[in-house]
Design a protein around this motif. Structure first.
Motif, short mmCIF file in Angstrom:
data_model
loop_
_atom_site.label_atom_id
_atom_site.label_comp_id
_atom_site.label_asym_id
_atom_site.label_seq_id
_atom_site.Cartn_x
_atom_site.Cartn_y
_atom_site.Cartn_z
N ALA A 23 0.82 -1.21 0.00
CA ALA A 23 0.00 0.00 0.00
C ALA A 23 0.86 1.26 0.00
O ALA A 23 0.59 2.21 -0.75
N ILE A 24 1.90 1.28 0.82
CA ILE A 24 2.78 2.46 0.88
C ILE A 24 3.53 2.61 -0.45
O ILE A 24 3.65 3.72 -0.98
N THR A 25 4.01 1.50 -1.00
CA THR A 25 4.73 1.57 -2.28
C THR A 25 3.84 2.08 -3.39
O THR A 25 4.23 2.95 -4.18
N LEU A 26 2.61 1.55 -3.48
CA LEU A 26 1.68 1.99 -4.52
C LEU A 26 1.32 3.46 -4.36
O LEU A 26 1.23 4.21 -5.34
N ALA A 27 1.12 3.90 -3.10
CA ALA A 27 0.80 5.30 -2.85
C ALA A 27 1.94 6.21 -3.28
O ALA A 27 1.72 7.28 -3.90
#
Length: 324
Positions: free
Chosen positions: A111-115
């Motif tokens: 989630a953090i990487t995609l954001a």
């Protein structure tokens, strides 16, 4: 003399702010509209979350349905002792912690990487397409999602077809993925990421928008590239959100889910797919062992409570943002 009197006159005492109960009561009066709006929720919380806690007494009884409460036989901690001596419960406890940890790590990292990646996209149309495609699986029920996963991983599914096309396996050597017990945790983790990664990025994208753009402009003027801006500006800017969500997820470490394990599990992978929730279902409804099922559920709740407060205390000791 007048000047001397003016100089010697003590300044007026500062108005003391109300403290303790007075301060709390004053805030409640000032925000009485919000308090009244929260009353229905508090009633719902009390009726459906706290009143049923009376049912925990079943865990300490040799409970018999239809028998009066006063006539039930009390057995103390017998059911809890049985749980910790039961190899089956130890197995489902291992599965629960393992799947929760996998879900926690993968959900945070993806989630953090995609954001971060979406925040760096400059083509607005492409960004919206990626967001829409990644969000859509979240709105699919786990019944439908499990059907898609089962079809994809079936011997005649697309994964086996791709492996044959690339030459990894020959025809007639198709793999029954859900029949490989030790592969279940990986399948569960991948399926959960596919279903929820887009939804989980919403909070991080919202946190990123609150960062002052002037910081990026100043860093760019100093020659910082994209990676340095992400590392020194974006990640520190969303750290409070990451810490709070991490505390909440640690508190839910005993909640590995129910639908994916129940729908994707079978007799071949049961040693890796069964968790505490399924254990409670089997003992409580299928075997009518209500005291043992209640004891297992009570154990899960108490451990979750301890984990939540411990994670919050550790964050407090480290000087990080926390829940309370």
């Amino acid at each position: 003399m007048e000047n001397k009197a003016a100089l010697t006159t003590s300044p007026p005492a500062l108005e003391q702010k109300p403290t303790g109960l007075k301060s709390l009561f004053k805030k409640l009066v000032q925000q009485r509209v919000l308090v009244l709006m929260s009353v229905p929720f508090l009633i719902w919380l009390f009726v459906f979350k706290y009143v049923p806690l009376w049912g925990w007494t079943i865990a300490f009884q040799d409970y018999q349905p239809g028998v009066k409460f006063s006539e039930q036989k009390w057995v103390g901690w017998e059911h809890f002792r049985f749980l910790f001596e039961d190899d089956k419960f130890m197995l489902v406890l291992r599965n629960t912690i393992a799947m929760s940890t996998i879900n926690l790590v993968l959900s945070f990292v993806t989630a953090i990487t995609l954001a971060l990646l979406l925040n760096e996209v400059r083509k607005l149309a492409f960004k919206r397409i990626v967001q829409t495609v990644s969000y859509m699986p979240h709105f699919i029920s786990w019944v439908v999602a499990a059907g898609i996963i089962q079809t994809t991983l079936a011997p005649d599914g697309v994964i086996n077809d791709l492996m044959k096309w690339f030459g990894f396996i020959d025809k007639g050597e198709e793999i029954l993925f859900l029949g490989k017990a030790e592969w279940f945790w990986g399948i569960f983790g991948a399926g959960t990421v596919w279903k929820d990664v887009g939804w989980n990025t919403i909070v991080y994208l919202a946190a990123i928008t609150s960062i002052d753009p002037a910081q990026y402009e100043a860093a760019e003027m100093d020659g910082a590239g994209r990676l340095k801006r992400i590392w020194h500006i974006t990640l520190p800017g969303i750290r409070p959100v990451i810490i709070v969500l991490l505390i909440l997820n640690i508190g839910n470490l005993m909640e590995s889910g129910f639908e994916p394990q129940y729908l994707l599990g079978n007799g071949m992978n049961v040693d890796y797919s069964e968790n505490i929730d399924i254990f409670v279902l089997k003992y409580g409804l299928e075997q009518f062992n209500f005291p043992l099922a209640t004891a297992a559920g009570m154990f899960k709740t108490v451990v979750s409570f301890v984990l939540l407060f411990s994670a919050n205390h550790i964050a407090k000791r480290m000087g990080q943002d926390r829940l309370f």
